[in-house]
Design a protein around this motif. Structure first.
Motif, short mmCIF file in Angstrom:
data_model
loop_
_atom_site.label_atom_id
_atom_site.label_comp_id
_atom_site.label_asym_id
_atom_site.label_seq_id
_atom_site.Cartn_x
_atom_site.Cartn_y
_atom_site.Cartn_z
N GLN A 17 0.71 -1.45 -0.17
CA GLN A 17 -0.08 -0.06 0.09
C GLN A 17 0.94 1.26 0.05
O GLN A 17 0.43 2.52 -0.47
CB GLN A 17 -0.81 -0.10 1.18
CG GLN A 17 -2.00 -0.90 1.26
CD GLN A 17 -2.79 -0.90 2.28
OE1 GLN A 17 -2.42 -0.98 3.56
NE2 GLN A 17 -4.11 -1.22 2.11
N THR A 18 2.14 1.24 0.68
CA THR A 18 2.83 2.44 0.67
C THR A 18 4.23 2.29 0.43
O THR A 18 4.77 1.10 0.28
CB THR A 18 2.68 2.95 2.31
OG1 THR A 18 3.28 2.13 2.97
CG2 THR A 18 1.28 3.27 2.57
N LEU A 19 4.89 3.40 0.01
CA LEU A 19 6.27 3.58 -0.23
C LEU A 19 7.15 4.19 0.88
O LEU A 19 6.30 5.27 1.33
CB LEU A 19 6.54 4.29 -1.45
CG LEU A 19 5.73 3.56 -2.80
CD1 LEU A 19 6.02 4.33 -4.10
CD2 LEU A 19 6.21 2.09 -3.14
N THR A 20 8.14 3.79 1.10
CA THR A 20 8.99 4.85 1.97
C THR A 20 10.33 5.12 1.30
O THR A 20 10.76 4.54 0.35
CB THR A 20 9.62 4.21 3.19
OG1 THR A 20 9.91 2.84 2.75
CG2 THR A 20 8.11 3.64 3.98
N GLY A 21 10.79 6.31 1.66
CA GLY A 21 11.97 6.92 1.00
C GLY A 21 12.87 8.14 1.79
O GLY A 21 12.27 8.42 2.92
N GLU A 22 13.50 8.63 1.12
CA GLU A 22 14.21 9.89 1.73
C GLU A 22 14.47 10.90 0.56
O GLU A 22 14.54 10.63 -0.61
CB GLU A 22 15.65 9.37 1.97
CG GLU A 22 15.93 8.46 3.00
CD GLU A 22 17.30 8.13 3.14
OE1 GLU A 22 18.28 8.49 2.57
OE2 GLU A 22 17.52 6.95 4.11
N LEU A 23 14.25 12.23 1.05
CA LEU A 23 14.36 13.39 0.19
C LEU A 23 15.68 13.30 -0.68
O LEU A 23 16.79 13.04 -0.09
CB LEU A 23 13.93 14.61 1.13
CG LEU A 23 14.03 15.83 0.17
CD1 LEU A 23 12.63 15.99 -0.61
CD2 LEU A 23 14.03 17.14 0.97
N SER A 24 15.47 13.47 -1.94
CA SER A 24 16.80 13.26 -2.59
C SER A 24 17.30 14.81 -2.79
O SER A 24 16.96 15.71 -3.77
CB SER A 24 16.45 12.55 -4.25
OG SER A 24 17.81 12.76 -4.92
N LEU A 25 18.23 14.93 -1.96
CA LEU A 25 18.93 16.37 -2.01
C LEU A 25 19.70 16.70 -3.30
O LEU A 25 19.54 17.91 -4.04
CB LEU A 25 19.78 16.78 -0.90
CG LEU A 25 19.07 16.45 0.72
CD1 LEU A 25 20.40 16.66 1.65
CD2 LEU A 25 18.01 17.62 0.58
N VAL A 26 20.13 15.70 -4.19
CA VAL A 26 20.82 15.86 -5.19
C VAL A 26 19.93 16.20 -6.54
O VAL A 26 20.13 17.18 -7.05
CB VAL A 26 21.69 14.66 -5.55
CG1 VAL A 26 22.39 14.82 -7.13
CG2 VAL A 26 22.73 14.31 -4.53
#
Length: 442
Positions: A427-436
């Motif tokens: 149902q969901t995705l997880t991640g990190e803000l891509s600063l690049v």
């Protein structure tokens, strides 16, 4: 004199959510401010759904609570709108004498007429007048907006109460819709969701200038500043190649199609009066994936329709396994008043329905989990909605595939940000803000 207050409870679909926003916008112009405290509200409103029996039961429990408020504070007004009100229009005041005003989905504007009348005697408004949505809306989110493109439905699915609660299909003119979306974009909206009971039959009966849903998508895609277009719900019978090509060729049309299956057995589909076969549905899925390979496809499925055999249900499981939906809304059949299916023998035992539902949900979730793994390692554009509901230290938003994304990093609601996906469930995705990617103006 202090402002009057209104508490509104909304049941059901996105169309109802939009209707509630229009009610709040209209009431704002009349001096009503929204409140979360039902017990202290001057006006208690319910926007109701009648698609499934559980929605009816939940609503009636809330309505009884409102009656208790009115006994303590007799000056409190209670209003009931939406599909349930329309479906029981002949008995709503007899069954619930404490209700002051009741109105169908096509009569939202009559609420203002009632509140501004000299005599607040109980009144009901249930006529069909086509589209009556030219009202100000108080949007729940600043950068996302609903746009109702049509009212009513001309399909006659044997289980569905919508045609009797929302009337025959009426499309809004192309120019009117384009102007409305331009206005929303000027007001800061970045994503619009087009609403209709059968969006892809929009425009066919417009006179003197018939149009097509694909034309509407392309006209809206040309609006500068509009980043995303979504819509719900199409009908497999009317999902034509021109709409699929609009997905492939229009940058703002999102890579997500909600295509209701309802059943994988052509025999059951015929009993449902769905006007397509299992083969036609699979052909539409193949067409979508040919032109938009990464498209997320979600669906609706009903379990235990009258006459459904184990062989019929196996056909539904086969379609679910073959397609690999990205998600599904699954329902156990319950008869609705004033529908053809309500007159059919409900011959599937409840325990069989429950067991089939469990098997279906397990397969849907397993295939959706498998499908979601394609996002891991990719950087997706996410429209930020606010803090994560389960972890306020993280942010929450949606990608173009309509998957919820919870991610680490600082972002502001309404921003479009790049998120590197590190994990995926059904149902969901997880991640990190891509600063690049963000620094490169993703």
């Amino acid at each position: 004199m202090s402002a009057r207050s209104v508490h509104i409870t909304t049941f059901g679909c996105q169309m109802n959510e939009h209707d509630s926003e229009r009610m709040l916008g209209m009431l704002d112009a009349l001096g009503y401010a929204p409140t979360e405290d039902r017990d202290a509200a001057d006006l208690i409103l319910f926007n109701t759904c009648s698609i499934r029996e559980k929605a009816d039961d939940r609503f009636v429990a809330h309505l009884r609570q409102a009656a208790a408020v009115k006994r303590r504070r007799p000056e409190t007004l209670i209003g009931v709108g939406g599909c349930w009100a329309q479906s029981v229009k002949d008995q709503v005041f007899r069954q619930f004498p404490f209700v002051d005003v009741a109105f169908g989905p096509g009569q939202v504007h009559k609420l203002a007429e009632f509140l501004t009348s000299d005599s607040l005697t109980a009144q009901g408004f249930f006529e069909f007048e086509g589209f009556t949505g030219h009202l100000p809306a108080r949007r729940a989110r600043d950068v996302q907006g609903w746009v109702q493109i049509s009212a009513g439905c001309n399909q006659r699915c044997s289980y569905c109460i919508v045609p009797s609660t929302r009337g025959r299909e009426v499309s809004r003119p192309l120019e009117e819709l384009v102007d409305e979306v331009r206005g929303l974009v000027a007001d800061g909206v970045r994503e619009v969701t087009l609403l209709g009971q059968n969006v892809n039959s929009w425009g066919v009966r417009l006179r003197p200038h018939p149009s097509t849903f694909a034309t509407l998508l392309r006209e809206l895609d040309a609006i500068e500043g509009l980043d995303r277009i979504r819509y719900t719900s199409p009908h497999p019978q009317d999902m034509k190649e021109d709409v699929v090509l609009a997905h492939a060729e229009c940058p703002s049309v999102c890579e997500h199609v909600h295509l209701p299956l309802q059943a994988g057995s052509s025999r059951i589909l015929k009993l449902m009066r769905r006007t397509y076969t299992r083969e036609h549905f699979l052909d539409r899925v193949a067409l979508i994936r040919e032109h938009v390979p990464d498209c997320a496809i979600t669906t609706d499925i009903i379990v235990g329709f009258p006459g459904e055999t184990e062989a019929d249900f196996q056909e539904t499981l086969e379609v679910v396994d073959e397609v690999g939906f990205d998600g599904a809304f699954t329902f156990i059949f319950s008869p609705r008043r004033d529908t053809e299916a309500a007159l059919m023998e409900d011959d599937v035992p409840h325990e069989v329905k429950v067991a089939r539902m469990e098997r279906l949900v397990e397969l849907v979730q397993r295939r959706a989990h498998e499908r979601a793994q394609r996002f891991v390692g990719r950087t997706l554009e996410v429209l930020v909605e606010g803090p994560s509901r389960h972890d306020p230290s993280r942010m929450r938003g949606r990608c173009r595939h309509n998957k919820v994304v919870n991610f680490e990093g600082l972002a502001v609601p309404g921003e479009l940000v790049p998120v590197e996906i590190t994990g995926a469930t059904s149902q969901t995705l997880t991640g990190e803000l891509s600063l690049v990617a963000r620094a490169a103006a993703f």
